[in-house]
Design a protein around this motif. Structure first.
Motif: not given
Length: 460
Positions: A176-189
């Motif tokens: 679930g924490l990995h999910d959060q990090l990928v979501a933040l990477k999506w936001v940056h992208a």
């Protein structure tokens, strides 16, 4: 929380009458809702990772920075991630999505600051839809500092936080924490397409602190945050962090009777412990011994000898949970960061919550509806306080300082020191000394109890 649900019901009714709006993300047209009444637009249920089903179940998320097909209907929230307590029709394993609220009329060149909200819920419950961003975006527009607001889903329970040696050996802890990090990477992208600035992203995370598990050397959580911070991890990033007066009442069983049950409950909160069962039992017993069995000293605080028809041990145990799960952590991390020069703004929220049952008082997350523009109906001063709190948060997201002087008239929120923290009820600076002897005792034992805390941290 009743007032949060009421706010969402009102805003969702407004969006149901909204018009269509569009954003191009790569070759895909994302179709959202335009809400002229609030001068903003909404895009919901946007996938940020491949559906974690089939062969991808119990696997780290596969980022999905581009979308499939010529168009995506984004006019509503997606289903929430699998959890107990929600109807089957409202949950799905295919839930790794995020939502964007933005002012109307912005473009990919607007470069607005971005606020990302990550729900709490002890990593077993939570929905990105429960705290609606409409109020915050509206307030940001009104005060002349517009923002883009993002909320996201992440996997929960055994699907998001599998336990055991097999999961550890295969690097599958804390999905679930990995999910959060990928979501933040999506936001940056991709947030630029919605008018956001990927270099100005502030993250608000109100998470229950007991659950994350160490991944081991080199993993996502390679060591306990208390140990890492003591070694200098985290740098000097500014952050806001706070607690409410009666945090622990939401997590203390009201059926609890007697000292033996109190100790067993305390042990269950931290099991299994890396220190071993015997050491954990001793630590819990010694910590509970720091708390008076006089109901007048218990939590919810300042309620005298009233036990609300419950066993007196409830109030003592709730005080223990409040301190060791929340107040001690906020105080320790705040002091550690401030001592090395980080700009920390800390608060204690004590505004009355007349809609809450008296035995839970001003309980965990009571301040969040204020930040999102929803307040308890029986508190006449709450709307003004909510407006001021929204201004503090928006100011921090846009300037890294809650005191930009824009919006409502409000006192200066001074940087945190052990002698100065903010009381989010009367907006005054107070000494950070409530239950100081208990939290100092807890500080000496926090390595053994292996507690993890998360704060409101900007990713600038």
């Amino acid at each position: 929380m009743v007032h949060a649900v009421r706010l969402w019901t009102l805003l969702s009714a407004t969006f149901s009458c909204a018009l269509a709006t569009e954003v191009m993300l790569g070759r895909t047209k994302i179709i959202g809702l335009d809400s002229p009444q609030f001068k903003q637009e909404f895009f919901g249920g946007i996938p940020f990772a491949s559906p974690p089903v089939g062969d991808l179940r119990f696997r780290p998320p596969i980022a999905k920075f581009t979308l499939d097909g010529p168009s995506l209907s984004a006019t509503n929230f997606s289903a929430s991630c699998v959890q107990a307590g929600l109807p089957f029709s409202e949950i799905s394993e295919n839930c790794l999505t995020l939502n964007v609220f933005r002012p109307a009329g912005v473009s990919s060149k607007s470069e607005l600051p971005v606020m990302v909200f990550i729900y709490g819920g002890g990593f077993v419950a939570g929905q990105s839809s429960i705290m609606n961003g409409t109020g915050l975006v509206s307030r940001s527009i009104a005060r002349g500092t517009p923002i883009v607001f993002v909320s996201l889903n992440y996997r929960l329970g055994p699907l998001g936080f599998p336990l055991g040696d097999e999961a550890a050996r295969n690097g599958l802890l804390n999905l679930g924490l990995h999910d959060q990090l990928v979501a933040l990477k999506w936001v940056h992208a991709n947030i630029h397409a919605f008018g956001g600035d990927p270099k100005k992203v502030a993250v608000s995370d109100r998470e229950f602190p007991f659950a994350p598990v160490l991944d081991g050397p080199g993993g996502l959580i390679p060591d306990y945050p208390t140990k890492r911070v003591a070694r200098g991890a985290g740098g000097k990033l500014p952050f806001l962090s706070g607690t409410v007066l009666d945090e622990g009442t939401s997590f203390t069983p009201q059926t609890l009777v007697g000292v033996t049950q109190a100790e067993a409950f305390g042990i269950s909160l931290f099991s299994p412990s890396p220190a071993g069962t015997s050491a954990l039992q001793t630590a819990v017993q010694n910590t509970l011994a720091q708390y008076s069995d006089d109901p007048a000293d218990g939590c919810p605080y300042f309620t005298g000898n009233d036990t609300f028809g419950l066993d007196p041990e409830y109030k003592r145990t709730a005080a223990f949970v409040t301190d060791i799960g929340f107040l001690s952590l906020r105080r320790w991390f705040g002091r550690a960061a401030a001592a090395r020069g980080a700009l920390v703004h800390s608060y204690m929220f004590t505004d009355p919550q007349p809609e809450n049952p008296p035995q839970i008082g001003i309980t965990h997350a009571s301040e969040l509806p204020y930040v999102f523009g929803g307040t308890p109906a029986g508190n006449p001063g709450a709307p003004q306080l909510s407006e001021q709190m929204m201004d503090y948060w928006i100011s921090f997201a846009t300037s890294l300082d809650p005191n930009d002087g824009k919006g409502s008239e409000r006192p200066k929120w001074e940087p945190y020191t052990p002698s100065k923290e903010f009381n989010h009820a009367n907006l005054t600076m107070i000494a950070d000394e409530f239950h100081i002897s208990q939290t100092e005792f807890n500080d000496k034992n926090h390595f053994r109890l292996a507690i993890i805390a998360l704060c409101v941290v900007p990713r600038w």
